[in-house]
Structures are given as structure tokens and as C-alpha cells.
Write an enzyme that holds these catalytic residues in place. Structure first.
Site, PDB file in Angstrom:
ATOM      1  N   MET A   1      21.752  11.445  39.017  1.00 50.00           N
ATOM      2  CA  MET A   1      20.704  11.924  38.110  1.00 50.00           C
ATOM      3  C   MET A   1      21.284  11.973  36.705  1.00 50.00           C
ATOM      4  SD  MET A   1      18.825  14.921  40.361  1.00 50.00           S
ATOM      5  CE  MET A   1      20.345  15.626  41.048  1.00 50.00           C
TER       6      MET A   1
ATOM      7  N   GLN B   1      27.934   5.280  39.419  1.00 48.57           N
ATOM      8  CA  GLN B   1      26.801   4.373  39.221  1.00 48.57           C
ATOM      9  C   GLN B   1      26.876   3.730  37.845  1.00 48.57           C
ATOM     10  OE1 GLN B   1      22.487   5.413  38.457  1.00 48.57           O
ATOM     11  NE2 GLN B   1      22.324   4.730  40.586  1.00 48.57           N
TER      12      GLN B   1
ATOM     13  N   CYS C   1      16.254   3.322  38.014  1.00 49.83           N
ATOM     14  CA  CYS C   1      15.898   4.287  36.973  1.00 49.83           C
ATOM     15  C   CYS C   1      14.585   3.875  36.305  1.00 49.83           C
ATOM     16  CB  CYS C   1      17.001   4.396  35.930  1.00 49.83           C
ATOM     17  SG  CYS C   1      16.621   5.601  34.623  1.00 49.83           S
TER      18      CYS C   1
ATOM     19  N   GLY D   1      13.903  10.307  47.691  1.00 48.12           N
ATOM     20  CA  GLY D   1      12.618  10.715  47.158  1.00 48.12           C
ATOM     21  C   GLY D   1      12.013  11.862  47.931  1.00 48.12           C
TER      22      GLY D   1
END
Length: 333
Positions: A23, A79, A109, A211
Site C-alpha cells: 500500500m 514492489q 495500482c 480485495g
């Protein structure tokens, strides 16, 4: 329910199949340290932009070096994101040299500042170009490379299975699919069943469903609907760094996390807060910490939220943390 055999990424065995999602601006080193106190099968760093790595300012390089650190025994993936093959390959080599044990490619993203530069989920609009990045990164490093994507760009471009099949053939070691399109951003409910098209691919690598996984019930539902091998928790971990370990315990009987309440919760929040200040420095750290304090307050039903968000010195903030969280009953999920 028996704990499944660990997923192997190269010679790195992952822990229970409940992973921390990347995130941006959130899963930094202090955040991962907070999660690591309780345990996670894998933690993924916030996104590292390849353009900043190949022409780094000293401050950028220092920050990324910290992001590549592993947290004790828990595996950490770094990432990376970008739009061109050569900078992505060079970024992969740099972070692997910094100690990254796994490298994840961002093709999920949805942020406009990312997709506007033809990175992130925008790459799903041109799979031929997307695969030049995958091929370059896989060929650049010896560590395992994974790929995170969405279902597609929009309802007219649902091509996760196509991208996954091509990534499988290119040597990608694990796939993560967020059950929304880019057009959805984070609205509506994640469609875990749509991930099954990727799960049904022959000879596929391990698959992670992402999700709206926030607790054991949603994790079970996501695994059942998607056919995935693991789940990834993102926003559900905000203010609840123990939730990944709690989900693993509830589903497979792994050791239960000692969910903090009262004074123990205050100590946890204060430690995370001070870690943020140490990592970023006081001026920036005060601003970065506010969102985490808000999430802790919201997730654990504490008072004095607004006062904590407005406090402008570390001492005042720590005093408010002790008062607010020390008196809270705590909310374990």
C-alpha cells in the site's frame, strides 16, 4: 482445516497464506515492523518507482534501501513499478542487491498519478508492452519475481487470465489478483469469483486473492470463490497489525496473536508512532503518523481521536496515546 503446505518462492518458504498487501505510503518499514510483531506469511513493501531508482537523489536511494530490508525471519517482497523495461530491470537489480528476497511487479495500482504515466494498472491495456517489463525483470535477477494485477482495466477489458498465462510462461513465481478493475478503484465489492479464471489456468504458479479480505470469514469466502492458494490483506490491516495472524489462527489453528488491549494497546501504538518519527524524522514523521493514529483509533474504538490528529509535538501525542488507548477495551477481529 489443515494448514496447507507453505508456498515456496525460490528457496524462500512463505508462512501461513495470509499476506500483507503493498500500500503506497502505508506499508513502509515502521508499518511492516508493527505487523511483524504478530506474524505474516509475506509482507510486501510500498511501491518503489523505477524512475526514482535509476536517477536517484541521495534521499530517495536511502529510503529505498530501508524499504528493501527484511524483518527478522519474515519474508519481505519489494514492489517495483514503472513503464519501461530497462529502468525496471535496473531497479530490480538494485533492490536485489540491497537484500530483497522477492521482487513484485505492480500492474494493479489504480491511482491516476500512476496510470497517467502508463504504469500500474494501465499496463493491463497493452499486454504486449506489459510483458516486456515482466521479461526484463525476470531476466535481470536471480530472486523470485511475482506479479500483482487487477481483473483488467474495465468491464470491457477483463484480461487478468491472459496476463497471468503469459506471466506464467515468462517465469513469474506467484500471481496476485485484486478482484476489481482499475475503473472500480476501491468501490463496490471485490469479485473474488472472477479470479477463478486465473486459478483454472493449467500449470499456474501460486495464486493470491486480494480485495476486501478483513477477517477469517472474508478470507474463507475469498479462497472458496477464487480458487486461490492464499489471501492478501490491505486496508483491513490498518489499525490492526495483528489481523493477519488472527486470520491464520482462526482458519488453521496457528498460534493466536496476543491482541493488545488497554495499556498494551497504548504501548503498541506508541512504539509504532516513535518508530515512524525515527524513520522519517520528527517534522515529516508527525504528518505521516497521523493517518496511522486515525486508523488505530477507528479500529479500536478509542476516544480523543481528533486531539491526537491535531497534536503538534511528539510529547503531546504520546500523552494522548497513553490516555486514549490505555483506556480502550480494544477491538479484536
Amino acid at each position: 482445516m489443515r494448514l496447507p503446505d507453505p508456498i515456496m518462492l525460490g528457496d524462500t518458504p512463505l508462512g501461513p497464506p495470509v499476506f500483507l498487501a503493498p500500500m503506497a505510503g502505508i506499508t513502509d518499514v515502521p508499518c511492516r515492523r508493527a505487523v511483524a510483531r504478530f506474524g505474516a506469511g509475506l509482507m510486501v513493501s510500498e511501491m518503489v518507482a523505477s524512475t526514482e531508482m535509476v536517477t536517484p537523489r541521495p534521499s530517495t536511494r536511502a529510503a529505498v534501501r530501508a524499504k528493501a530490508l527484511t524483518e527478522g525471519a519474515l519474508p519481505v517482497s519489494v514492489q517495483i513499478a514503472g513503464r519501461e523495461a530497462a529502468p525496471m530491470a535496473e531497479t530490480a537489480r538494485i533492490v536485489a542487491g540491497m537484500g530483497a528476497r522477492v521482487i513484485d511487479i505492480n500492474m494493479g495500482c489504480p491511482a491516476k498519478k500512476v496510470t497517467g504515466g502508463l504504469s500500474g494498472a494501465a499496463l493491463m491495456r497493452d499486454l504486449d508492452h506489459a510483458m516486456t517489463l515482466v521479461d526484463a525483470v525476470v531476466g535481470a535477477v536471480a530472486v523470485p519475481v511475482t506479479l500483482k494485477m487487477r481483473l483488467g482495466w474495465d468491464d470491457d477489458c477483463l484480461n487478468a487470465a491472459d496476463l497471468a498465462a503469459r506471466a506464467r510462461d515468462a517465469g513469474v513465481a506467484m500471481l496476485t489478483v485484486h478482484g476489481r478493475t482499475r475503473a472500480q478503484f476501491y468501490k463496490g465489492q471485490a469479485d473474488w469469483s472472477a479470479i477463478r479464471a486465473v486459478a483454472d489456468l493449467p500449470a499456474r504458479p501460486p495464486l493470491v486473492a486480494n480485495g476486501d479480505v478483513v477477517d477469517a470469514a472474508s478470507a474463507r469466502a475469498a479462497l472458496a470463490a477464487s480458487g486461490a492458494d492464499a489471501v492478501m490483506v490491505g486496508r483491513g490491516a490498518q489499525g490492526r497489525p495483528w489481523i493477519l495472524a488472527q486470520i491464520a489462527h482462526d482458519m488453521w489453528g496457528t498460534p493466536a496473536p496476543d491482541v493488545p488491549q488497554g495499556a498494551a494497546l497504548a504501548d503498541l501504538v506508541a512504539e509504532h508512532y516513535e518508530d515512524i518519527l525515527d524513520f522519517y524524522g520528527t517534522d515529516l514523521g508527525l504528518r505521516v503518523a497521523r493517518k496511522h493514529l486515525g486508523w488505530y483509533a477507528d479500529a479500536n474504538g478509542v476516544s480523543l481521536r481528533d486531539q491526537m490528529m491535531r497534536a503538534d509535538t511528539p510529547r503531546a501525542t504520546l500523552d494522548l496515546i497513553a490516555r486514549a488507548f490505555g483506556e480502550a477495551a480494544g477491538v479484536a477481529a
